[in-house]
Design an enzyme around this catalytic site. Structure first.
Site, PDB file in Angstrom:
ATOM      1  CD  GLN A  53      -2.995  -0.901   0.083  1.00 43.13           C
ATOM      2  OE1 GLN A  53      -3.264   0.232  -0.336  1.00 43.13           O
ATOM      3  NE2 GLN A  53      -3.569  -1.995  -0.402  1.00 43.13           N
TER       4      GLN A  53
ATOM      5  CE1 TYR B 236      -7.544 -11.037  -9.193  1.00 42.87           C
ATOM      6  CE2 TYR B 236      -9.282 -11.176  -7.546  1.00 42.87           C
ATOM      7  CZ  TYR B 236      -8.866 -11.266  -8.858  1.00 42.87           C
ATOM      8  OH  TYR B 236      -9.770 -11.577  -9.837  1.00 42.87           O
TER       9      TYR B 236
ATOM     10  CD  GLU C  17      -0.262 -11.639  -6.102  1.00 42.51           C
ATOM     11  OE1 GLU C  17       0.178 -11.298  -7.207  1.00 42.51           O
ATOM     12  OE2 GLU C  17      -1.214 -11.069  -5.540  1.00 42.51           O
TER      13      GLU C  17
ATOM     14  CG  ASP D 274      -6.868  -5.881  -2.412  1.00 43.09           C
ATOM     15  OD1 ASP D 274      -7.441  -4.939  -2.982  1.00 43.09           O
ATOM     16  OD2 ASP D 274      -5.731  -5.780  -1.901  1.00 43.09           O
TER      17      ASP D 274
ATOM     18  CB  CYS E  87      -8.416   0.761  -5.786  1.00 46.02           C
ATOM     19  SG  CYS E  87      -7.905  -0.314  -7.150  1.00 46.02           S
TER      20      CYS E  87
END
Length: 449
Positions: free
Chosen positions: A262, A298, A322, A375, A402
């Site tokens: 992040q 993810y 992932e 995510d 997002c």
């Protein structure tokens, strides 16, 4: 109505209406929509038309504010202010001319509008800033978000052009703009960035992990093919990436210095707090059952899988998926304290398809008692992944997003597959930009399924 060829480059005065997805604002000229950045609802601005090739809408660039909104302020990045020529304004802070509270109101409007129009979701949604102790912290903290929303970027990418100029791209272009400051970055990243005078054409990433030391990672462009007849030299082996430690509360996460983490210095803590709150709020029969099978899709280096484990306890069974093998390797180490944790490398869509055919009856039953956390990247999970998740019949889904429109479309697909959205919370972890994060919680519309 003015024709497209004659209109390009024309300067016109426009009344600005609402904000639109993507950080632009809506005006109308002779019945046609014109998208304009660097403006505010209610303003009258002078605009130069830049793209008039489409019949449905045009694009322009703001040159001058004729009647300003009371929510306009001097841009937090002086080089990006309205009196600078548009082609010289650096990108990355497209809401920097707006008071912080108004930025959040606009972001919330974009999110709720997208949820309603594309997702059919009408729920009360609030927006909160990043917090060093999670979103529920109420006491002042010396490490809290700055009053003007600056100084938060721990990761910045700059670009180097063929003339060795270093800087960000100009807004909506690939033109490198040399800069005098970098107000969204932490002090350490800004200092390192302004010290870069030249470099090979390509990109330079600056990363400041929890230890406070800034890493400078050159990413030169790949060399073009050599002329025929010339032997190319053997490629050098790629250096082993440096592994850094990121801290979230008392927990440590291993991650490659150039890997995904992040960007906001408080985002990982803020998101972890919000996800844990969503998990704890699921209620009896839909919470984190340690004996169930939970998925973190993810999953990166395991940030949210750790949140699931934190709520479920030491015996929690969670699998993180992932596509990046290095991130998966780190996730395995970061989740080692949970004996039921696994980290697997694979594309989420393919992993779900394989798992749906290979899972045992016992595993399928555990999945129906588990939580799936999503995510996905900015484009969203997409119909195939959403339908595959819903087909597993999990007790709940927590979706971290997002992009408002991508989230809304995926929530609509979930509804068609039998899952209702019960809560959406917005987080402002990208202040002074148009971006907004959201955490949505979903449960089966039929609790008996």
């Amino acid at each position: 109505m003015t024709g497209p060829t004659s209109a390009t480059g024309q300067t016109i005065d426009l009344e600005i209406g609402d904000v639109a997805h993507g950080g632009v604002f809506v005006a109308r000229h002779e019945g046609r929509v014109v998208f304009v950045p660097d403006a505010l609802p209610g303003e009258r601005v002078r605009v130069r038309l830049t793209d008039t090739t489409k019949s449905s809408f045009w694009r322009g660039e703001a040159l001058e504010v004729l009647d300003a909104s009371p929510h306009r302020r001097p841009h937090i990045w002086r080089q990006a202010d309205i009196d600078v020529a548009p082609e010289l304004r650096p990108g990355g802070a497209d809401f920097g001319h707006i008071e912080l509270a108004e930025q959040r109101r606009l972001k919330l409007h974009v999110l709720t509008d997208a949820l309603r129009r594309f997702g059919g979701v009408e729920l009360p949604v609030s927006i909160e800033p990043a917090s060093p102790r999670g979103v529920d912290a109420v006491e002042p903290d010396e490490h809290a978000e700055s009053a003007d929303g600056t100084g938060w970027r721990t990761r910045v990418s700059l670009h180097v052009d063929a003339e060795s100029n270093v800087g960000p791209f100009a807004a909506r272009s690939h033109r490198v703009i040399p800069i005098d400051d970098l107000p969204l970055a932490t002090a350490g990243v800004e200092y390192a960035a302004l010290g870069l005078r030249t470099g090979e054409a390509g990109r330079i990433d600056l990363v400041q992990p929890s230890d406070g030391r800034v890493r400078v990672l050159p990413r030169p462009e790949a060399p073009r093919g050599r002329a025929r007849g010339n032997r190319s030299r053997p490629a050098r082996p790629a250096p082993t990436p440096e592994v850094v430690i990121e801290r979230v509360g008392d927990r440590e996460f291993r991650v490659d210095a150039g890997g995904f983490w992040q960007v906001h210095r408080l985002a990982a803590q803020t998101l972890t707090s919000k996800v844990e709150g969503a998990l704890r709020g699921l209620g009896s029969g839909a919470g984190v059952d340690a004996d169930a099978w939970h998925l973190d899709l993810y999953g990166g280096v395991g940030l949210f899988a750790a949140a699931i484990g934190e709520v479920g306890g030491p015996g929690t069974r969670v699998t993180t998926v992932e596509s990046d093998a290095r991130a998966t390797e780190h996730a395995g180490e970061n989740l080692a304290e949970w004996i039921g944790a696994r980290a697997e490398t694979g594309r989420v869509d393919r992993w779900l398809a394989r798992m749906s055919t290979e899972a045992s009856a016992a595993d399928r039953e555990r999945l129906t008692r588990g939580v799936v956390l999503l995510d996905p990247p900015r484009a969203g999970a997409g119909r195939e992944v959403v339908e595959s998740v819903a087909a597993l019949g999990p007790a709940a889904v927590v979706y971290v997003a997002c992009d408002p429109v991508a989230l809304a479309r995926d929530l609509a697909t979930f509804r068609s597959a039998g899952y209702e959205t019960t809560a959406v919370d917005a987080l402002d972890i990208f202040p002074n930009s148009h971006h907004v994060e959201a955490v949505a919680t979903l449960t089966p519309a039929d609790p008996r399924r």
